[in-house]
Design an enzyme around this catalytic site. Structure first.
Site, PDB file in Angstrom:
ATOM      1  N   TYR A 149       6.736 -39.612  19.265  1.00 36.15           N
ATOM      2  CA  TYR A 149       5.283 -39.599  19.479  1.00 36.15           C
ATOM      3  C   TYR A 149       4.689 -38.253  19.061  1.00 36.15           C
ATOM      4  O   TYR A 149       3.701 -38.197  18.315  1.00 36.15           O
ATOM      5  CB  TYR A 149       4.996 -39.870  20.943  1.00 36.15           C
ATOM      6  N   LYS A 160       1.999 -37.404  16.049  1.00 34.90           N
ATOM      7  CA  LYS A 160       0.685 -36.807  16.275  1.00 34.90           C
ATOM      8  C   LYS A 160       0.537 -35.493  15.508  1.00 34.90           C
ATOM      9  O   LYS A 160      -0.574 -35.148  15.071  1.00 34.90           O
ATOM     10  CB  LYS A 160       0.458 -36.593  17.767  1.00 34.90           C
TER      11      LYS A 160
END
Length: 252
Positions: free
Chosen positions: A157, A161
């Site tokens: 994740y 990002k």
């Protein structure tokens, strides 16, 4: 806590991905309250229709960002229904929270396919329309503090990002010549239905909260405010930036 008041969106048409709940719903609600016509997406066509009905707009197809072959036709359908949007908020995303030693290739691909590739392809699809119609559009990507600092169980994740933050800069650089602004918001942990399993984990939640100088998790409306600012004419000179709304988490 309520969403701060905004004006100046009358006549603007906005699309928010992942608008069924959480941050996407908060942004969609705020844009609607500020006078914009709002369309929102979900993977489910039925839920997407319910989102649009909530804002009194004509329904559009559902959107699954993990299916890149459908994104261009989705954008065409949205343009046909709306007559062309002005604002795009790329909120839809996914997290597979696991220790790095346990992440599988499928986990990694799932996160990057939606958070990075899907976001790029839908941005590209609408940017092509804007260039063709000479529309000065604005995009806000929903990044995360996890793209700036490392956080446990966020290898895939956080990496996605971080890629999204750089993608924001890249698109802003290339599309500025067309009057298209591209920015991002990077929130801290925000209380939503999707984050409840993390933010209610007792000692772990206390540890995360202790890392935030303001001493609390965020509220969804505290992310919609920065997002609307970046979409607004008040930010007409702002592009390629990531506005960090993290309560100070990334200060140290």
């Amino acid at each position: 806590m309520t969403t701060p008041p905004f004006t100046g969106f009358d006549g603007k048409k906005a699309l928010i991905t992942g608008a069924a709940d959480g941050l996407g719903k908060a942004v969609a609600d705020a844009l609607h309250a500020a006078g914009a016509q709002v369309w929102g997406t979900s993977r489910s066509a039925e839920t997407t229709a319910q989102i649009c009905a909530r804002y009194g707009t004509e329904p559009i197809p559902g959107l699954d960002l993990s299916r890149p072959q459908d994104i261009a036709s989705f954008a065409d359908a949205v343009d046909a229904v709306t007559g062309g949007i002005d604002l795009l908020v790329n909120n839809a995303g996914v997290n597979v929270p696991k220790p790095a030693l346990e992440i599988t290739e499928d986990d990694w691909d799932t996160v990057f396919d939606i958070n990075v590739k899907g976001t790029f392809l839908i941005s590209q699809a609408f940017a092509r329309t804007w260039v063709g119609t000479k529309t000065p559009g604005a995009i806000v990507n929903m990044a995360s503090q996890a793209g700036i600092v490392a956080i446990e169980e966020r290898a895939a994740y956080g990496s996605s990002k971080a890629a999204l933050i750089h993608l924001t800069k890249q698109l802003a650089l290339e599309w500025a010549q067309y009057g298209i602004r591209v920015n991002a918001v990077a929130p801290t942990f925000v209380k939503t239905a999707l984050t409840a399993s993390t933010l209610e984990r007792g000692a772990w939640a206390d540890e995360l909260r202790s890392r935030i100088p303001l001493g609390r998790f965020g509220e969804a409306c505290e992310v919609s405010g920065p997002t609307l600012y970046l979409l607004s004419d008040a930010a007409s000179l702002v592009t390629g930036t990531t506005l960090v709304a993290d309560g100070g988490y990334t200060i140290r």
